[in-house]
Write an enzyme that holds these catalytic residues in place. Structure first.
Site, PDB file in Angstrom:
ATOM      1  N   LYS A 135     -26.279 -40.472  63.329  1.00 11.46           N
ATOM      2  CA  LYS A 135     -26.940 -41.262  64.394  1.00 11.46           C
ATOM      3  C   LYS A 135     -26.026 -41.334  65.621  1.00 11.46           C
ATOM      4  CE  LYS A 135     -28.602 -45.980  65.420  1.00 11.46           C
ATOM      5  NZ  LYS A 135     -28.829 -47.343  64.881  1.00 11.46           N
ATOM      6  N   ARG A 175     -33.665 -45.222  62.828  1.00 10.13           N
ATOM      7  CA  ARG A 175     -34.504 -44.450  61.904  1.00 10.13           C
ATOM      8  C   ARG A 175     -35.491 -43.558  62.655  1.00 10.13           C
ATOM      9  NH1 ARG A 175     -36.323 -50.019  59.210  1.00 10.13           N
ATOM     10  NH2 ARG A 175     -34.276 -50.567  60.028  1.00 10.13           N
ATOM     11  N   ASP A 187     -27.095 -49.280  72.140  1.00 12.13           N
ATOM     12  CA  ASP A 187     -28.293 -49.894  71.558  1.00 12.13           C
ATOM     13  C   ASP A 187     -28.450 -51.325  72.058  1.00 12.13           C
ATOM     14  OD1 ASP A 187     -30.444 -50.688  70.065  1.00 12.13           O
ATOM     15  OD2 ASP A 187     -29.369 -50.722  68.141  1.00 12.13           O
ATOM     16  N   GLU A 226     -34.443 -48.536  65.956  1.00 10.99           N
ATOM     17  CA  GLU A 226     -34.593 -47.241  66.627  1.00 10.99           C
ATOM     18  C   GLU A 226     -33.835 -46.124  65.919  1.00 10.99           C
ATOM     19  OE1 GLU A 226     -32.284 -49.308  67.324  1.00 10.99           O
ATOM     20  OE2 GLU A 226     -30.570 -47.955  67.301  1.00 10.99           O
ATOM     21  N   LYS A 266     -31.741 -57.267  72.068  1.00 11.63           N
ATOM     22  CA  LYS A 266     -30.758 -57.975  71.238  1.00 11.63           C
ATOM     23  C   LYS A 266     -30.227 -59.190  71.985  1.00 11.63           C
ATOM     24  CE  LYS A 266     -28.849 -54.047  68.635  1.00 11.63           C
ATOM     25  NZ  LYS A 266     -29.238 -54.506  67.302  1.00 11.63           N
ATOM     26  N   ASP A 278     -35.965 -52.406  68.100  1.00  9.78           N
ATOM     27  CA  ASP A 278     -34.543 -52.382  67.765  1.00  9.78           C
ATOM     28  C   ASP A 278     -34.280 -51.586  66.479  1.00  9.78           C
ATOM     29  OD1 ASP A 278     -31.886 -52.886  68.058  1.00  9.78           O
ATOM     30  OD2 ASP A 278     -31.970 -54.990  67.452  1.00  9.78           O
ATOM     31  N   ASP A 297     -22.842 -47.592  68.313  1.00  5.82           N
ATOM     32  CA  ASP A 297     -24.005 -47.186  67.529  1.00  5.82           C
ATOM     33  C   ASP A 297     -24.105 -45.652  67.418  1.00  5.82           C
ATOM     34  OD1 ASP A 297     -25.999 -48.125  65.908  1.00  5.82           O
ATOM     35  OD2 ASP A 297     -27.485 -48.333  67.506  1.00  5.82           O
TER      36      ASP A 297
HETATM   37  N1  BES Z   1     -27.619 -50.420  65.459  1.00  6.46           N
HETATM   38  C1  BES Z   1     -28.322 -51.463  64.822  1.00  6.46           C
HETATM   39  C2  BES Z   1     -27.698 -51.900  63.489  1.00  6.46           C
HETATM   40  C3  BES Z   1     -26.430 -52.683  63.599  1.00  6.46           C
HETATM   41  C4  BES Z   1     -26.460 -54.033  63.893  1.00  6.46           C
HETATM   42  C5  BES Z   1     -25.226 -52.091  63.356  1.00  6.46           C
HETATM   43  C6  BES Z   1     -25.287 -54.758  63.965  1.00  6.46           C
HETATM   44  C7  BES Z   1     -24.049 -52.824  63.419  1.00  6.46           C
HETATM   45  C8  BES Z   1     -24.077 -54.150  63.733  1.00  6.46           C
HETATM   46  C9  BES Z   1     -29.760 -51.020  64.528  1.00  6.46           C
HETATM   47  O1  BES Z   1     -30.314 -50.176  65.460  1.00  6.46           O
HETATM   48  C10 BES Z   1     -30.578 -52.253  64.519  1.00  6.46           C
HETATM   49  O2  BES Z   1     -30.701 -52.869  65.537  1.00  6.46           O
HETATM   50  N2  BES Z   1     -31.118 -52.594  63.351  1.00  6.46           N
HETATM   51  C11 BES Z   1     -31.893 -53.765  63.210  1.00  6.46           C
HETATM   52  C12 BES Z   1     -33.052 -53.424  62.318  1.00  6.46           C
HETATM   53  C13 BES Z   1     -34.089 -54.512  62.248  1.00  6.46           C
HETATM   54  C14 BES Z   1     -34.767 -54.661  63.570  1.00  6.46           C
HETATM   55  C15 BES Z   1     -35.071 -54.163  61.193  1.00  6.46           C
HETATM   56  C16 BES Z   1     -31.014 -54.842  62.590  1.00  6.46           C
HETATM   57  O3  BES Z   1     -30.195 -54.548  61.723  1.00  6.46           O
HETATM   58  O4  BES Z   1     -31.123 -56.000  63.014  1.00  6.46           O
HETATM   59 ZN    ZN Z   2     -29.049 -49.025  66.526  1.00  5.89          ZN
HETATM   60 MN    MN Z   3     -31.201 -51.221  67.062  1.00  5.24          MN
END
Ligand code: BES
Ligand code: ZN
Ligand code: MN
Length: 497
Positions: A268, A354, A273, A352, A280, A350, A291
């Site tokens: 990735k 996947r 992000d 994204e 966020k 968010d 990210d």
């Molecule tokens: N890049 C983030 C995951 C992440 C969050 C990595 C905090 C490290 C620290 C990912 O894109 C994301 O935002 N995931 C969301 C998914 C949710 C919306 C289902 C998450 O983990 O909150």
């Molecule tokens: Zn992300």
């Molecule tokens: Mn995200």
């Protein structure tokens, strides 16, 4: 730093500084005992004076030790012999190297190679030494204008190995460790760059640069037009919310037999992000420059593999994009069609990672892979589950999962498996598309992997969620370079090394 394996009579080592271990209760390590004899009991006499008992973390520099050639001896406390494990050893190496680097010795010989470390063989200890030394010397200075360098930095570290039967293995471990350390460093450097410098195009340029440095690496960059032709509707929907065009970085290394099925690493490469329209919260949002750590670790692992000239066919695929809110960005409820033809209802913009990974995974089918491993900072839920110690591992093939778990344990870069049971799949049900891009409350790391599993049916696949392991927050904020040690060990083992 330069490393070499040293051997011969330890008393005759000509070096500005020879580093020796002392266990708790003034117990000299076997090598230190030998030097004590050569110096007619000088070391024991010093210890008896009470300046050093060998407690973990203690250090004592000695000058003009009689009967030996080294200019100085640095005694380091190793604590209780039974409690000397890999983690503690790594910490000792980091502090010794840091001290020498800030002090006066440009060169040193480390005589700790053959002390017994609980969960570590000699080659593992050598790798740990080099990776720990590099970690303690690492500074990210590219974006600073006033960098204070140490006056007489440590430049050469010899690793003393007494038993000649171990020399060959030690030398092999040394050169492997240097290659791995190079991959870790590249990964950290890329990851530590801010989002305004490290854009998808920048990441693509750095991959191209690696291709120019290594004749054996073929690098191709697909632009948005080419991705549109391939119908990568999920990936492109994410980059529509950003002014920086997405890139698909494809790196091919043919180190193995022609026609042998390749290992494909998919990382990735989300260079920033912000969450998109599902924005966020602003606290610590700067950390979302990390990210792209999955992508950076793929590039770093390829670099390490190239340097080791691994006899394997290896392909890296890095979908690179930003995730920002914009008038043209994905909106909650939008439905996109992935390259596989499956449709996705985007309930949270968010989620994204996947979306960009699923198209990169479908793209990987064309390589007829032996296995595909994707690496991603995919879910905050993974940090809740495993903290910052282990990467989350999920796979559609148990043998592959076990290989990765073993590689992580061997490299001291551990992963821990979470279940990918079918029962979790229904959390992705959507009323309007083939699937939703989020799985609701509970098991967020697993449902993210469930989503990816729908794009990996045609090959053996494993997924590493590195959200908790790829970087550190707080005062030591910065990328860790994980899971490059795990991945390189996995590849070495696959090559029978
Ligand atoms: N890049 C983030 C995951 C992440 C969050 C990595 C905090 C490290 C620290 C990912 O894109 C994301 O935002 N995931 C969301 C998914 C949710 C919306 C289902 C998450 O983990 O909150
Ligand atoms: Zn992300
Ligand atoms: Mn995200």
């Amino acid at each position: 730093m330069e490393y070499s394996i040293k051997s011969g009579d330890p008393a005759k080592q000509r070096t500005p500084c020879l580093i020796l271990g002392v266990f708790a209760k003034r117990q000299l390590s076997p090598l230190a005992q030998q030097l004590d004899r050569a110096s007619k009991g000088f070391l024991q006499r010093i210890l008896k004076r009470g300046d050093m008992a060998g407690e973990n973390g203690q250090q004592l520099m000695l000058y003009d030790v009689p009967g030996i050639q080294a200019e100085r001896i640095l005694l380091v406390g190793l604590g209780k012999p039974r409690e000397l494990n890999r983690k503690r050893y790594a910490k000792i190496v980091r502090s010794v190297v840091k001290g020498l680097n800030e002090g006066h010795a440009i060169e040193a010989v480390l005589g700790l190679g053959e002390v017994e470390i609980d969960d570590c063989t000699l080659p593992q200890a050598i790798r740990e030494t080099i990776l720990s030394a590099e970690e303690s010397l690492y500074r990210f200075t590219e974006t600073k204008s006033d960098v204070k360098k140490p006056q007489r930095p440590l430049k050469r570290l010899g690793l003393f190995v007494q038993d000649r039967r171990h020399l060959k293995a030690a030398q092999r471990a040394q050169s492997q460790a240097q290659a791995i350390a190079g991959g870790v460093k590249l990964t950290k450097d890329l990851a530590n760059l801010p989002g305004n410098i490290c854009t998808p195009s920048y990441l693509a340029d750095r991959a191209r640069q690696l291709g120019r440095e290594h004749g054996k690496l073929k690098v191709r960059i697909l632009d948005e037009k080419q991705m549109a032709k391939l119908a990568m509707g999920a990936l492109l929907s994410v980059s529509r919310g950003s002014r920086q065009p997405a890139k698909l970085i494809v790196m091919e290394y043919q180190g193995g037999k022609p026609g042998a099925k390749p290992v494909v690493l998919v990382g990735k490469g989300l260079t920033f992000d912000a969450g998109g329209i599902s924005l966020k919260p602003s606290a610590a949002m700067d950390e979302m420059k990390y990210d792209m750590c999955g992508g950076a670790s793929v590039i770093g692992t390829l670099k390490a593999g190239l340097e080791m000239e691994l006899p394997i066919n290896l392909i890296g695929v890095v979908p690179a994009s930003e995730n920002l809110p914009d008038g043209d960005a994905n909106k909650p409820g939008d439905i996109v069609t992935s390259m596989s033809g499956q449709t996705i209802e985007i309930l949270n913009t968010d989620a994204e990672g996947r979306l960009i990974l699923c198209d990169a995974l479908t793209y990987s089918e064309r390589f007829e892979p032996a296995v595909v491993i994707d690496i991603a900072t995919l879910t905050g839920a993974c940090i809740v589950a495993l903290g910052h110690q282990a990467s989350g591992l999920m796979a559609n093939n148990e043998a592959l999962a076990n290989e990765l778990l073993a590689a992580g344990a061997h490299a001291g870069d551990r992963a821990w498996q979470l279940p990918l049971w079918d029962a979790y799949q229904e959390q992705l049900d959507s009323n309007f598309a083939d699937m939703a891009n989020i799985g609701g409350k509970g098991a967020g790391t697993v449902t993210a992997a469930c989503f990816l599993s729908r794009y990996t049916k045609k090959f053996k696949w494993a997924h590493l969620d590195i959200a908790g392991t790829a970087w550190r927050s707080g005062t030591a904020k910065g990328a860790t370079g994980r899971p490059v040690p795990l991945l390189t060990q996995f590849l070495l083992k696959r090559c029978g090394q």
